[in-house]
Scaffold this active site. Structure first.
Site, mmCIF file in Angstrom:
data_model
loop_
_atom_site.group_PDB
_atom_site.id
_atom_site.type_symbol
_atom_site.label_atom_id
_atom_site.label_comp_id
_atom_site.label_asym_id
_atom_site.label_seq_id
_atom_site.Cartn_x
_atom_site.Cartn_y
_atom_site.Cartn_z
ATOM 1 N N CYS A 83 0.681 -1.267 0.155
ATOM 2 C CA CYS A 83 0.193 0.114 0.079
ATOM 3 C C CYS A 83 1.107 1.228 -0.045
ATOM 4 C CB CYS A 83 -1.003 0.095 1.226
ATOM 5 S SG CYS A 83 -2.440 1.293 0.973
ATOM 6 N N HIS A 184 -4.153 -4.568 -0.273
ATOM 7 C CA HIS A 184 -3.845 -4.838 1.076
ATOM 8 C C HIS A 184 -3.890 -6.504 1.157
ATOM 9 C CE1 HIS A 184 -3.015 -1.196 3.539
ATOM 10 N NE2 HIS A 184 -4.281 -0.766 2.740
ATOM 11 N N GLU A 186 -2.725 -8.469 3.283
ATOM 12 C CA GLU A 186 -3.302 -8.828 4.679
ATOM 13 C C GLU A 186 -4.646 -8.672 5.368
ATOM 14 O OE1 GLU A 186 -2.103 -5.969 3.891
ATOM 15 O OE2 GLU A 186 -2.437 -4.737 5.222
#
Lengths: 206, 259
Positions: A83, A184, A186
């Site tokens: 990001c 993202h 994650e």
């Protein structure tokens, strides 16, 4: 059984714990650290980031982690920008009056075009340019990822994937040992964790 | 050229770190465990989750921070926490614990600068402003902002307030119709479309969902970017996967469940 060690650069901004938890889940021995010795001992380095470009690059520089990051990039070990962490690897950003970045990728970060809502705050599907890259091992054709951003990288020949949002926005880039993605992983469910696992595997192999 | 994928967001009420008001999945161990419920909705294809902290006192809020940490350790989709956030420090604790966004409501009406402060400190992307609106002939748009869970009038026009919060740095608006909330009569479409048309950040429609068609209408008629619902998901009436199928059948783009 020995887990590769990852260092997440802790430059004191935003929530870096999500990246920590994600890589932990993906099988790494991961720590959040600003210590050069820790970072140099790691098998892979992660540069995360949320929020705005300016405060992030300033915080990185104030802790001297810009030089540590560049040294690790040059060392050839696996390096992953996520990001804002991806954006920091570029030459600069036009966000908030303009800032200089680390210059690993020589282009700029520019505002998402008018005509669509900013930030792009949604899941979007990857359009592969280099589907065979190791970042995407095990992902299908229909890999959706979670994006939150108002700025994005200028296109270039290192782009691995784009997403359609007011045009083809750069979703992921890579050059040699350096991987970076705008989304993202994650926060992108199973597919995102797969990308983190792919990076962990690259760190293990390095 | 542009994929606009509508997000489907289950909303969970929490008190002292536990989900309350009941979520009845038939085969889970503990209907109050936020991690277990979040994981279940993730499996069903939920795009995000919203936890609304209904705790009355701030002393209870540390458990909400612990909850954010527990969810973030196990569930890898974005989640927002709202309820009782009054300061930048309240927001920081939740974000550092793993929440992706915080939602502010009453505190933003009382002191709009809070929006700017949170947005500056952590980025607009994590600053959600929740707006509770009710029909009112006393405002130009016909919709008035209410606070304190819909009990307190403000006299503020909802469309004007939405524009103002975006100007101050809100990255997203969570728009709840207090006329429709709990009714199962469907979203307030005129309200939703008035706000969607007025601003250039994403709008989550909330309040009144009773059927899957209501979710679709929020997008096709209301122009919402995301749809939030509670009871239709909690009591096993519909899964998130079914909601997404209904959206797709109606020609609305969504991330397919399991992708």
């Amino acid at each position: 059984m020995n887990q590769p060690r990852l260092a997440i650069l802790d430059y004191g901004i935003g929530n870096l714990h999500s990246a920590l938890k994600g890589f932990d889940h993906a099988g790494a021995d991961v720590r959040l650290t600003a210590e050069a010795a820790d970072i140099e001992a790691a098998d892979g380095v992660v540069l995360p980031g949320v929020g705005a470009f300016g405060p992030c690059i300033d915080a990185l520089r104030n802790r001297g982690l810009d030089e540590v990051a560049l040294e690790r990039v040059a060392s050839g070990i696996p390096f992953f920008g996520i990001c804002i962490g991806m954006q920091l690897l570029f030459g600069g950003s036009e966000e908030a009056g303009g800032h200089t970045g680390l210059g690993v990728f020589d282009r700029r970060i520019v505002r998402i075009p008018d005509g669509v809502k900013r930030p792009q705050m949604q899941w979007n599907v990857l359009e592969y340019i280099d589907a065979g890259h190791r970042m995407f091992t095990g992902l299908g054709d229909d890999a959706w990822m979670y994006f939150v951003h108002s700025y994005s990288a200028e296109p270039g020949d290192d782009v691995l994937a784009t997403c359609a949002y007011g045009g083809d926005l750069v979703a992921a880039v890579a050059r040699d040992n350096v991987w970076a993605c705008q989304f993202h992983p994650e926060k992108s469910g199973r597919n995102g964790i797969r990308i983190l696992e792919n990076f962990v595997a690259a760190a293990k192999a390095a | 050229m542009t994929i606009r994928a509508i997000r489907v967001i289950p909303c969970l009420d929490v008190d002292e770190g536990r989900v309350v008001k009941g979520v009845n999945f038939v085969d889970i161990r503990d209907a109050g465990d936020p991690v277990e419920l979040a994981a279940r909705y993730d499996e069903q294809g939920a795009d995000e989750l919203v936890f609304l902290d209904i705790a009355a006192s701030s002393g209870e809020r540390n458990t909400t921070v612990e909850m954010a940490r527990a969810v973030a350790e196990q569930v890898f989709i974005p989640f927002t926490i709202g309820g009782g956030i009054r300061t930048v420090d309240d927001a920081r604790k939740l974000l550092m614990a793993g929440a992706d966004k915080v939602s502010i409501n009453t505190a933003a009406v009382k002191r709009p600068e809070l929006i700017r402060e949170i947005s500056r400190e952590f980025g607009a992307q994590c600053c959600v402003v929740a707006i509770d609106a009710r029909s009112s002939p006393d405002t130009a748009s016909g919709f008035e902002v209410f606070t304190h869970g819909g009990r307190t009038r403000t006299g503020v026009d909802t469309v004007e307030w939405a524009k103002e919060v975006v100007r101050l740095g809100a990255g997203e608006i969570l728009l709840t119709s207090m006329n429709r909330d709990g009714t199962k009569d469907g979203f307030d479409i005129p309200l939703t479309s008035a706000i969607s048309e007025a601003i250039n950040v994403s709008v989550i429609a909330s309040g009144g969902v009773g059927t899957l068609d209501h979710l679709v209408e929020g997008v096709t008629d209301g122009g919402a970017d995301a749809v939030l619902a509670a009871s239709i998901f909690h009591f096993g009436e519909h899964t998130v996967a079914e909601a997404k199928e209904a959206m797709q059948d109606a020609g609305v783009t969504v991330r397919p469940s399991g992708r």
